[in-house]
Design a protein around this motif. Structure first.
Motif, mmCIF file in Angstrom:
data_model
loop_
_atom_site.group_PDB
_atom_site.id
_atom_site.type_symbol
_atom_site.label_atom_id
_atom_site.label_comp_id
_atom_site.label_asym_id
_atom_site.label_seq_id
_atom_site.Cartn_x
_atom_site.Cartn_y
_atom_site.Cartn_z
ATOM 1 N N THR A 1 -2.222 -13.823 -1.419
ATOM 2 C CA THR A 1 -3.484 -13.303 -1.971
ATOM 3 C C THR A 1 -4.016 -12.221 -1.110
ATOM 4 N N GLY A 2 -3.402 -11.905 -0.027
ATOM 5 C CA GLY A 2 -3.859 -10.836 0.798
ATOM 6 C C GLY A 2 -3.030 -10.809 2.162
ATOM 7 N N ALA A 3 -3.103 -9.687 2.899
ATOM 8 C CA ALA A 3 -2.199 -9.535 3.963
ATOM 9 C C ALA A 3 -3.273 -8.795 5.009
ATOM 10 N N GLU A 4 -3.015 -8.974 6.516
ATOM 11 C CA GLU A 4 -3.395 -8.291 7.362
ATOM 12 C C GLU A 4 -2.702 -7.808 8.596
ATOM 13 N N VAL A 5 -2.809 -6.618 8.940
ATOM 14 C CA VAL A 5 -1.787 -6.116 10.218
ATOM 15 C C VAL A 5 -3.006 -5.706 11.290
ATOM 16 N N ALA A 6 -2.563 -6.065 12.534
ATOM 17 C CA ALA A 6 -3.326 -5.998 13.398
ATOM 18 C C ALA A 6 -2.569 -5.126 14.527
ATOM 19 N N ALA A 7 -2.909 -3.983 15.051
ATOM 20 C CA ALA A 7 -2.016 -3.477 16.250
ATOM 21 C C ALA A 7 -3.021 -2.605 16.713
ATOM 22 N N LYS B 1 1.943 -6.386 -3.818
ATOM 23 C CA LYS B 1 0.885 -5.742 -4.732
ATOM 24 C C LYS B 1 -0.521 -6.570 -4.506
ATOM 25 N N VAL B 2 -0.699 -6.629 -2.966
ATOM 26 C CA VAL B 2 -2.229 -7.433 -2.866
ATOM 27 C C VAL B 2 -2.861 -6.427 -1.897
ATOM 28 N N PRO B 3 -4.133 -6.679 -1.582
ATOM 29 C CA PRO B 3 -4.889 -5.752 -0.731
ATOM 30 C C PRO B 3 -4.147 -5.893 0.918
ATOM 31 N N VAL B 4 -4.104 -5.075 1.592
ATOM 32 C CA VAL B 4 -3.728 -5.216 2.677
ATOM 33 C C VAL B 4 -4.815 -4.892 3.856
ATOM 34 N N GLU B 5 -5.288 -5.451 4.952
ATOM 35 C CA GLU B 5 -6.428 -4.925 5.840
ATOM 36 C C GLU B 5 -5.681 -4.559 7.052
ATOM 37 N N GLN B 6 -6.160 -3.387 7.683
ATOM 38 C CA GLN B 6 -5.685 -3.235 8.982
ATOM 39 C C GLN B 6 -6.872 -3.400 10.254
ATOM 40 N N ARG B 7 -6.501 -3.946 11.077
ATOM 41 C CA ARG B 7 -7.573 -4.261 12.153
ATOM 42 C C ARG B 7 -7.055 -3.640 13.771
ATOM 43 N N ASN B 8 -7.725 -3.348 14.366
ATOM 44 C CA ASN B 8 -7.678 -2.916 15.697
ATOM 45 C C ASN B 8 -7.477 -3.803 16.773
ATOM 46 N N SER B 9 -6.376 -3.978 17.608
ATOM 47 C CA SER B 9 -6.186 -4.632 18.705
ATOM 48 C C SER B 9 -5.905 -3.950 20.004
ATOM 49 N N LYS C 1 -9.230 -1.635 0.637
ATOM 50 C CA LYS C 1 -8.103 -2.115 1.680
ATOM 51 C C LYS C 1 -8.603 -3.113 2.517
ATOM 52 N N LYS C 2 -9.659 -3.794 2.108
ATOM 53 C CA LYS C 2 -9.978 -5.019 2.695
ATOM 54 C C LYS C 2 -9.727 -6.411 2.135
ATOM 55 N N VAL C 3 -9.503 -7.341 2.575
ATOM 56 C CA VAL C 3 -9.328 -8.486 2.017
ATOM 57 C C VAL C 3 -10.449 -9.410 2.059
ATOM 58 N N ALA C 4 -10.823 -9.873 0.677
ATOM 59 C CA ALA C 4 -11.881 -10.971 0.562
ATOM 60 C C ALA C 4 -11.619 -12.229 1.239
ATOM 61 N N GLU C 5 -12.962 -12.595 1.541
ATOM 62 C CA GLU C 5 -12.980 -13.846 2.409
ATOM 63 C C GLU C 5 -12.255 -14.999 1.628
ATOM 64 N N THR C 6 -12.591 -14.970 0.020
ATOM 65 C CA THR C 6 -11.966 -16.039 -0.755
ATOM 66 C C THR C 6 -10.549 -15.965 -0.706
ATOM 67 N N ALA C 7 -9.778 -14.830 -0.330
ATOM 68 C CA ALA C 7 -8.524 -14.578 -0.485
ATOM 69 C C ALA C 7 -7.847 -15.086 0.848
ATOM 70 N N ARG C 8 -8.826 -15.020 1.856
ATOM 71 C CA ARG C 8 -8.271 -15.320 3.048
ATOM 72 C C ARG C 8 -8.225 -16.995 3.279
ATOM 73 N N THR C 9 -9.017 -17.685 2.612
ATOM 74 C CA THR C 9 -9.403 -18.994 2.802
ATOM 75 C C THR C 9 -8.178 -19.770 2.095
ATOM 76 N N SER C 10 -7.629 -20.979 2.468
ATOM 77 C CA SER C 10 -6.602 -21.727 1.842
ATOM 78 C C SER C 10 -7.322 -22.789 0.611
ATOM 79 N N THR C 11 -6.488 -23.294 -0.031
ATOM 80 C CA THR C 11 -6.939 -24.142 -0.901
ATOM 81 C C THR C 11 -7.698 -25.498 -0.204
ATOM 82 N N ALA C 12 -7.069 -25.887 0.822
ATOM 83 C CA ALA C 12 -7.556 -27.139 1.575
ATOM 84 C C ALA C 12 -8.897 -26.693 2.291
#
Length: 369
Positions: free
Chosen positions: A193-199, A218-226, A307-318
């Motif tokens: 549902t989405g992806a994230e890259v930290a670098a 074919k999903v939104p991919v968010e980049q974060r600084n680390s 380019k941001k991943v929605a919070e609903t896409a980050r959360t698993s079904t469980a």
């Protein structure tokens, strides 16, 4: 053997190479290609060392070109090295004056016949490698976006001017990351549902990784600084939980898949010679890199929110089920609190009735007596 040639020509250099091979007792060349390294004076030693180390796996003729354009007289100085721990042949070329503006005139006569040519720019590379005079000679053109002196690489120009054979060390560094993430989805097929890259900030490999994930999934991919070093984490969000590959120290990584124990993975940052060796193993066009460059251009044109991943896409079904259950419990608690005062009031009324009945019974007993 080291042969110094001052104010020389390509013909004299070729003769010196032949003489050195004969003196070393190996007239047959036995080399698989030519590596042309375009570098400056300050970093030519490290570049030649990396090329020679890569030559242990792929014996090659290494031509290191130091370009010194200026108003001075044209000239060519060379240093020929054969043996001395070098698996192939190495020639250090210093081109002065007007000759530095036409380096292909010096390099072309020194190329091994009927063998591939790899052109490498350790200091970053030209804006469009295939249009560079030396780049036109190469079957493979290798740049390094992480070493560029400019603020950033013009990926729009790279994508528009892409030619089969172009590649970049920023892309080569991602090979083990891409292999592990692809293997994870092969072993654990699920919807992403989405992806994230930290670098670390400004890391070109992170930009390429985000573009590759977006082009393939074919999903939104968010980049974060680390804090780095390099790429530190890649996460794929799925309904069952995230598939994650995290490497906080640049050496060991942790591979996490939902429903399975975490696994340690050796994922050290590779040396320049290891990256060059990988590029020498495959000389065919890299179509995936071309598509990734095109996706990077698309990402540059996208608004930041896209380019941001929605919070609903980050959360698993469980997690969603758990959150929903907590909401139900929270909704029931106020009703229980409201019911409690009513119960207490009824109990008080019942106790009051019993007390009144007892008093009435006592009065009747007194009257009879």
């Amino acid at each position: 053997m080291i042969i110094d040639l001052t104010d020389t020509t390509s013909s004299e250099i070729a003769s010196a190479l032949l003489k050195a091979r004969r003196n070393a007792g190996s007239p047959a060349m036995g080399m698989v290609g030519t590596i042309v390294v375009v570098v400056d004076e300050a970093s030519h030693h490290d570049a030649m060392k990396a090329a020679n180390e890569a030559g242990r796996e792929h014996p090659s003729r290494v031509l290191v070109a130091i370009l010194r354009p200026g108003r001075g007289a044209s000239g060519l100085d060379a240093e020929v090295r054969v043996g001395e721990g070098i698996p192939g042949e190495a020639v250090l070329l210093r081109l002065h004056g007007e000759l530095a503006k036409v380096p292909e005139s010096v390099i072309t006569p020194l190329l091994l016949p009927d063998s591939p040519v790899i052109v490498w720019w350790p200091g970053g590379g030209p804006r469009v490698p295939a249009e560079d005079p030396l780049g036109r000679l190469g079957r493979r053109r290798v740049t390094d976006a992480a070493a560029t002196r400019r603020a950033s690489v013009d990926y729009s120009a790279r994508a528009e001017g892409y030619a089969p054979g172009d590649t970049d060390f920023a892309w080569t560094r991602l090979t083990p990351w891409r292999a592990l993430m692809a293997a994870a989805l092969d072993q654990y097929p699920t919807k992403v549902t989405g992806a994230e890259v930290a670098a670390a900030r400004g890391n070109p490999s992170a930009d390429l990784m985000a573009a590759w994930l977006q082009s393939r999934l074919k999903v939104p991919v968010e980049q974060r600084n680390s804090r780095g070093p390099g790429v530190t984490a890649v996460r794929l969000f799925t309904p069952s939980g995230p598939i994650a590959l995290t490497r906080p120290d640049g050496a060991m990584a942790t591979f996490s898949v939902p429903g399975q124990p975490d696994r340690p993975v050796a994922l050290k940052r590779r040396t320049t010679s290891e990256l060059l060796s990988e590029e020498l193993r495959r000389l065919d066009p890299d179509d995936v890199y071309a598509k990734t460059l095109a996706c990077m251009v698309e990402r540059d044109a996208m608004p930041a929110d896209a380019k941001k991943v929605a919070e609903t896409a980050r959360t698993s079904t469980a997690a969603k089920v758990t959150a929903a259950g907590k909401k139900v419990v929270a909704a029931e608690k106020p009703a229980a609190k409201k019911a409690a005062p009513a119960t207490k009031a009824a109990a008080k009324k019942s106790a009051a009735k019993k007390t009144a009945a007892k008093k009435a019974a006592g009065k009747k007993a007194v009257g009879r007596s």
